[in-house]
Design a protein around this motif. Structure first.
Motif, PDB file in Angstrom:
ATOM      1  N   GLN A 237      95.071 -16.396  38.083  1.00 39.21           N
ATOM      2  CA  GLN A 237      96.003 -16.963  39.061  1.00 39.21           C
ATOM      3  C   GLN A 237      95.481 -16.830  40.477  1.00 39.21           C
ATOM      4  O   GLN A 237      95.678 -17.710  41.313  1.00 39.21           O
ATOM      5  CB  GLN A 237      97.355 -16.253  38.946  1.00 39.21           C
ATOM      6  CG  GLN A 237      98.082 -16.586  37.666  1.00 39.21           C
ATOM      7  CD  GLN A 237      99.489 -16.020  37.654  1.00 39.21           C
ATOM      8  OE1 GLN A 237     100.147 -15.910  38.676  1.00 39.21           O
ATOM      9  NE2 GLN A 237      99.950 -15.645  36.479  1.00 39.21           N
ATOM     10  N   PHE A 277      89.457  -8.774  47.534  1.00 39.83           N
ATOM     11  CA  PHE A 277      90.163  -7.675  46.873  1.00 39.83           C
ATOM     12  C   PHE A 277      90.237  -6.427  47.752  1.00 39.83           C
ATOM     13  O   PHE A 277      90.791  -5.423  47.357  1.00 39.83           O
ATOM     14  CB  PHE A 277      89.483  -7.334  45.554  1.00 39.83           C
ATOM     15  CG  PHE A 277      89.350  -8.513  44.644  1.00 39.83           C
ATOM     16  CD1 PHE A 277      90.473  -9.118  44.116  1.00 39.83           C
ATOM     17  CD2 PHE A 277      88.109  -9.028  44.331  1.00 39.83           C
ATOM     18  CE1 PHE A 277      90.362 -10.216  43.285  1.00 39.83           C
ATOM     19  CE2 PHE A 277      87.989 -10.121  43.501  1.00 39.83           C
ATOM     20  CZ  PHE A 277      89.115 -10.719  42.974  1.00 39.83           C
ATOM     21  N   GLN A 278      89.627  -6.492  48.938  1.00 41.82           N
ATOM     22  CA  GLN A 278      89.549  -5.287  49.757  1.00 41.82           C
ATOM     23  C   GLN A 278      90.386  -5.356  51.030  1.00 41.82           C
ATOM     24  O   GLN A 278      90.594  -4.353  51.678  1.00 41.82           O
ATOM     25  CB  GLN A 278      88.087  -5.029  50.148  1.00 41.82           C
ATOM     26  CG  GLN A 278      87.234  -4.617  48.975  1.00 41.82           C
ATOM     27  CD  GLN A 278      85.761  -4.692  49.328  1.00 41.82           C
ATOM     28  OE1 GLN A 278      85.158  -5.753  49.300  1.00 41.82           O
ATOM     29  NE2 GLN A 278      85.189  -3.564  49.680  1.00 41.82           N
ATOM     30  N   PHE A 287      98.537  -4.739  49.610  1.00 45.88           N
ATOM     31  CA  PHE A 287      97.501  -5.463  48.877  1.00 45.88           C
ATOM     32  C   PHE A 287      98.114  -6.514  47.959  1.00 45.88           C
ATOM     33  O   PHE A 287      97.626  -7.622  47.847  1.00 45.88           O
ATOM     34  CB  PHE A 287      96.653  -4.497  48.045  1.00 45.88           C
ATOM     35  CG  PHE A 287      95.657  -3.742  48.864  1.00 45.88           C
ATOM     36  CD1 PHE A 287      94.444  -4.315  49.212  1.00 45.88           C
ATOM     37  CD2 PHE A 287      95.930  -2.469  49.316  1.00 45.88           C
ATOM     38  CE1 PHE A 287      93.524  -3.639  49.978  1.00 45.88           C
ATOM     39  CE2 PHE A 287      95.016  -1.780  50.086  1.00 45.88           C
ATOM     40  CZ  PHE A 287      93.809  -2.362  50.424  1.00 45.88           C
ATOM     41  N   LEU A 288      99.195  -6.126  47.307  1.00 47.93           N
ATOM     42  CA  LEU A 288      99.748  -7.019  46.288  1.00 47.93           C
ATOM     43  C   LEU A 288     101.111  -7.565  46.675  1.00 47.93           C
ATOM     44  O   LEU A 288     101.931  -6.886  47.285  1.00 47.93           O
ATOM     45  CB  LEU A 288      99.888  -6.272  44.964  1.00 47.93           C
ATOM     46  CG  LEU A 288      98.582  -5.859  44.288  1.00 47.93           C
ATOM     47  CD1 LEU A 288      98.884  -4.931  43.136  1.00 47.93           C
ATOM     48  CD2 LEU A 288      97.822  -7.082  43.817  1.00 47.93           C
ATOM     49  N   GLY A 291     101.937  -9.611  42.361  1.00 47.13           N
ATOM     50  CA  GLY A 291     100.730  -9.439  41.554  1.00 47.13           C
ATOM     51  C   GLY A 291      99.486 -10.101  42.111  1.00 47.13           C
ATOM     52  O   GLY A 291      98.442 -10.084  41.471  1.00 47.13           O
TER      53      GLY A 291
ATOM     54  N   TYR B 145     100.556  -9.033  33.453  1.00 42.68           N
ATOM     55  CA  TYR B 145     101.327  -9.251  34.673  1.00 42.68           C
ATOM     56  C   TYR B 145     100.397  -9.922  35.679  1.00 42.68           C
ATOM     57  O   TYR B 145      99.456  -9.299  36.165  1.00 42.68           O
ATOM     58  CB  TYR B 145     101.871  -7.935  35.229  1.00 42.68           C
ATOM     59  CG  TYR B 145     102.509  -8.077  36.579  1.00 42.68           C
ATOM     60  CD1 TYR B 145     103.686  -8.815  36.730  1.00 42.68           C
ATOM     61  CD2 TYR B 145     101.944  -7.510  37.711  1.00 42.68           C
ATOM     62  CE1 TYR B 145     104.271  -8.973  37.970  1.00 42.68           C
ATOM     63  CE2 TYR B 145     102.528  -7.657  38.953  1.00 42.68           C
ATOM     64  CZ  TYR B 145     103.695  -8.386  39.078  1.00 42.68           C
ATOM     65  OH  TYR B 145     104.269  -8.551  40.311  1.00 42.68           O
ATOM     66  N   PHE B 148      96.788  -8.990  35.926  1.00 41.46           N
ATOM     67  CA  PHE B 148      96.614  -7.629  35.415  1.00 41.46           C
ATOM     68  C   PHE B 148      96.895  -7.586  33.916  1.00 41.46           C
ATOM     69  O   PHE B 148      97.789  -8.277  33.425  1.00 41.46           O
ATOM     70  CB  PHE B 148      97.578  -6.659  36.106  1.00 41.46           C
ATOM     71  CG  PHE B 148      97.259  -6.414  37.543  1.00 41.46           C
ATOM     72  CD1 PHE B 148      96.342  -5.443  37.909  1.00 41.46           C
ATOM     73  CD2 PHE B 148      97.879  -7.154  38.544  1.00 41.46           C
ATOM     74  CE1 PHE B 148      96.043  -5.215  39.231  1.00 41.46           C
ATOM     75  CE2 PHE B 148      97.590  -6.936  39.873  1.00 41.46           C
ATOM     76  CZ  PHE B 148      96.671  -5.963  40.219  1.00 41.46           C
ATOM     77  N   TYR B 170      91.955  -5.394  35.753  1.00 45.03           N
ATOM     78  CA  TYR B 170      92.157  -6.479  36.702  1.00 45.03           C
ATOM     79  C   TYR B 170      90.986  -7.443  36.584  1.00 45.03           C
ATOM     80  O   TYR B 170      89.921  -7.230  37.142  1.00 45.03           O
ATOM     81  CB  TYR B 170      92.286  -5.939  38.129  1.00 45.03           C
ATOM     82  CG  TYR B 170      92.653  -7.009  39.126  1.00 45.03           C
ATOM     83  CD1 TYR B 170      93.860  -7.694  39.016  1.00 45.03           C
ATOM     84  CD2 TYR B 170      91.803  -7.347  40.165  1.00 45.03           C
ATOM     85  CE1 TYR B 170      94.196  -8.689  39.900  1.00 45.03           C
ATOM     86  CE2 TYR B 170      92.141  -8.349  41.067  1.00 45.03           C
ATOM     87  CZ  TYR B 170      93.339  -9.015  40.929  1.00 45.03           C
ATOM     88  OH  TYR B 170      93.675 -10.015  41.807  1.00 45.03           O
ATOM     89  N   ASP B 178      85.359  -2.396  44.655  1.00 45.56           N
ATOM     90  CA  ASP B 178      85.979  -3.400  45.524  1.00 45.56           C
ATOM     91  C   ASP B 178      87.503  -3.367  45.466  1.00 45.56           C
ATOM     92  O   ASP B 178      88.173  -3.731  46.409  1.00 45.56           O
ATOM     93  CB  ASP B 178      85.522  -4.815  45.121  1.00 45.56           C
ATOM     94  CG  ASP B 178      84.186  -5.162  45.738  1.00 45.56           C
ATOM     95  OD1 ASP B 178      83.606  -4.280  46.393  1.00 45.56           O
ATOM     96  OD2 ASP B 178      83.731  -6.301  45.547  1.00 45.56           O
ATOM     97  N   SER B 181      91.776   0.164  45.907  1.00 40.87           N
ATOM     98  CA  SER B 181      93.027   0.232  46.684  1.00 40.87           C
ATOM     99  C   SER B 181      94.078  -0.682  46.072  1.00 40.87           C
ATOM    100  O   SER B 181      95.253  -0.328  45.965  1.00 40.87           O
ATOM    101  CB  SER B 181      92.785  -0.195  48.123  1.00 40.87           C
ATOM    102  OG  SER B 181      91.671   0.460  48.648  1.00 40.87           O
ATOM    103  N   LEU B 182      93.621  -1.833  45.659  1.00 43.16           N
ATOM    104  CA  LEU B 182      94.519  -2.809  45.056  1.00 43.16           C
ATOM    105  C   LEU B 182      95.081  -2.283  43.731  1.00 43.16           C
ATOM    106  O   LEU B 182      96.279  -2.390  43.449  1.00 43.16           O
ATOM    107  CB  LEU B 182      93.709  -4.089  44.849  1.00 43.16           C
ATOM    108  CG  LEU B 182      94.331  -5.369  44.355  1.00 43.16           C
ATOM    109  CD1 LEU B 182      93.618  -6.535  45.037  1.00 43.16           C
ATOM    110  CD2 LEU B 182      94.177  -5.512  42.872  1.00 43.16           C
ATOM    111  N   GLU B 185      97.655   0.467  44.294  1.00 44.69           N
ATOM    112  CA  GLU B 185      98.970  -0.061  44.658  1.00 44.69           C
ATOM    113  C   GLU B 185      99.708  -0.558  43.421  1.00 44.69           C
ATOM    114  O   GLU B 185     100.907  -0.366  43.282  1.00 44.69           O
ATOM    115  CB  GLU B 185      98.803  -1.190  45.675  1.00 44.69           C
ATOM    116  CG  GLU B 185     100.059  -1.474  46.460  1.00 44.69           C
ATOM    117  CD  GLU B 185      99.847  -2.564  47.492  1.00 44.69           C
ATOM    118  OE1 GLU B 185      99.179  -2.285  48.513  1.00 44.69           O
ATOM    119  OE2 GLU B 185     100.345  -3.676  47.295  1.00 44.69           O
TER     120      GLU B 185
END
Ligand SMILES: [Zn+2]
Lengths: 311, 238
Positions: A237, A277-278, A287-288, A291, B145, B148, B170, B178, B181-182, B185
């Motif tokens: 996505q 992604f950073q 960040f999200l 999702g 999700y 994910f 992911y 990279d 952090s994502l 969260e």
């Protein structure tokens, strides 16, 4: 006042000139009458000839006289409408029955209106040329027959020039590698690999970008027969979203006169996804969202935003 | 007694089939006030709690998964001539890669082979012998999700449930460092605030593209930790 006065003088000259024209016309018709009647009513042939010639000469003299008179008068009349902005239509103002036929004032209104329209249309066309949404000049209002003629020069650039522009951009960004191929004739296709983040398939028409598809670094970008797959979308996505934004960017970066600048701007914008992604969202700091990481990049500042967080 | 052990949730973080950094670590719910997992809840109850949280988040069920691991040690006959302690070898399977078999050494290389490898191991009986009752596995449900993939599994050894594994993948990102952090969260969104610090591997293996073997190494390390875990946890072992 002076206008009215001069118009008065002219009117008198007009009246004289008109009667001069009438005189000229009757003298001319007398000449033809004389010619038509020919030599008759005289006993001797000699007498007939003499009388005819004398009569004919008289008639020609009077034509000459009347013509001279008309020329003299026409100089007096001059050119009354010469310095009127509406030229001959300005004479409508001389119509004495203004109330019944307000043609002249209506004409003036229309004239002013069309002047303004032309002025504003000129301004608008100047502005639109700078911010053109029209990606090539031949898509609107040109009949199918004339299309080939209307092709803008930027569509017929030599392939070598396109190669040069692309390889210059390739050298500009070390973290971005661009592979150019021409599987379908002259139109180039680019496979852009950005770090280990994503791959972009770019379909070009000359130096115009027609289509882009963004996929993941580990996704397959080729079809079974080894060609670049320009139709299927990413399975993720996040890259589908980035594809949408890249399409928006194509419409944003438009400068029909300088297509190489457009390609460079687009690639500069694309490069900001190296931190896909950073980089946290510049608005909500996260960040999200639903999702997804911040998939939008501002066209000027290149800052990262979630799709719903951008202004 | 068993129930205390079940309070330990192990997690594995990884990216896509071909990518990710890893972390094995352990997250103890015991004593964490934010987590509504009361001390003494069973493995089953904790799994249900986690999956419910995922469903509330909007994750959708996408089938099941299974990872198993069997330990082999070098046969005594070959040991003598070498004069050194036998290395342990782990043979693992992962339902995500149904056609593959993984052979790993601790801190050593990871071999990815066809499933025929199992037959080969039988033939190598003289060199490698299966340790008794060493089979350990985790089974559970996969959840999707957005991009994910979350796999919550119950780790069992023999008849007993020994813990819970949580694997987060992911897919879009192929370099582990990279997206730490994502991922953090995301983990916080269903594990609460008591998520782990960045595992060493996320920093160490800079810029390396993640592969399936990296996931298997994490599962191996996780299984080893669970094996070494005392059957009855001592109070204050956090
Ligand atoms: Zn945001």
């Amino acid at each position: 006042m002076a206008d009215v006065l001069s118009v008065g003088v002219n009117l008198e000259a007009f009246a004289q000139a008109i009667s001069a024209i009438q005189a000229l016309r009757s003298s001319v018709s007398r000449v033809f009458d004389c010619l038509k009647d020919g030599m008759r009513n005289k006993e001797t042939l000699e007498g007939r000839e003499k009388a005819f010639i004398a009569h004919f000469q008289d008639n020609l003299h009077s034509v000459n006289r009347d013509l001279n008179e008309l020329e003299r008068l026409s100089n007096l009349v001059g050119k009354p409408s010469e310095n009127h902005p509406l030229h001959n239509s300005g004479l409508l103002s001389l119509d004495p029955v203004q109330d019944k036929t307000p043609l002249y004032s209506q004409l003036l209104q229309a004239y002013k209106w069309s002047n303004k329209l032309q002025y504003h249309a000129g301004l608008a066309s100047g502005l639109l040329n700078q911010q053109s949404l029209k990606r090539s000049a031949n898509q609107m209002g040109v009949s199918a027959k004339r299309r080939p003629k209307a092709q803008p020069t930027t569509l017929v650039l030599p392939p070598q020039y396109v190669d040069d522009v692309i390889s210059r951009i390739d050298r500009m960004f070390p973290e971005m590698s661009i592979h150019l191929s021409r599987p379908n004739g002259t139109s180039a296709m680019l496979l852009v690999t950005l770090g280990k983040v994503l791959k972009v398939i770019v379909v070009m028409r000359s130096l115009f970008i027609d289509r882009t598809i963004v996929k993941g670094y580990n996704e397959n970008v080729y079809t079974e027969d080894g060609k670049l797959d320009i139709w299927s979308k990413s399975n993720y996505q996040v890259f589908q979203k980035v594809t949408d934004h890249a399409t928006t960017a194509l419409l944003h970066y438009q400068l029909p006169q300088m297509p190489d600048v457009v390609v460079r701007s687009f690639m500069t914008w694309l490069r900001s996804y190296i931190k896909l992604f950073q980089a946290p969202c510049q608005r909500c700091g996260k960040f999200l969202q639903d999702g997804l990481p911040p998939t939008w990049r501002d066209f000027r500042t290149l800052e990262a935003f979630h799709d719903t967080c951008r202004q | 007694m068993e129930m205390f052990r079940s309070n330990t949730v192990w997690y594995i973080i990884c990216q896509p089939p071909t990518a990710c950094g890893y972390s094995t670590g352990q997250l103890r719910f015991r004593g964490v006030s934010q987590m509504p997992v009361a001390e003494g809840k069973s493995v089953q109850q904790t799994v249900e709690l986690l999956t419910r949280k995922l469903e509330v988040l909007g994750a959708e069920k996408q089938g099941t998964f299974c990872v198993d691991c069997e330990t082999y040690h070098t046969a005594a006959s070959t040991l003598g001539s070498q004069g050194q302690a036998g290395k342990l070898m782990y043979v693992m399977h992962n339902s995500e890669y149904p056609l593959s078999c993984f052979a790993l050494f601790e801190n050593g290389p990871c071999l990815t082979a066809d499933t025929n490898f199992d037959v080969l191991m039988v033939k190598l009986k003289g060199f490698f012998q299966s340790a008794k009752a060493s089979k350990i596995e985790t089974r559970g449900t996969r959840y999707q999700y957005c991009d994910f993939l979350v796999k919550v599994g119950t780790v069992t050894m023999g008849p007993s449930a020994r813990g819970i594994s949580v694997e987060v993948e992911y897919g879009p990102c192929v370099v582990a460092s990279d997206c730490w952090s994502l991922l953090l969260e995301f983990l916080q969104s269903f594990l609460g605030s008591h998520t782990p610090g960045a595992p060493a591997v996320f920093g160490n293996r800079h810029d390396t593209v993640y592969g399936p073997a990296d996931t298997m190494v994490q599962y191996m390390e996780l299984f080893n930790k669970i094996r070494k875990q005392p059957q009855v946890p001592v109070a204050g072992i956090r």
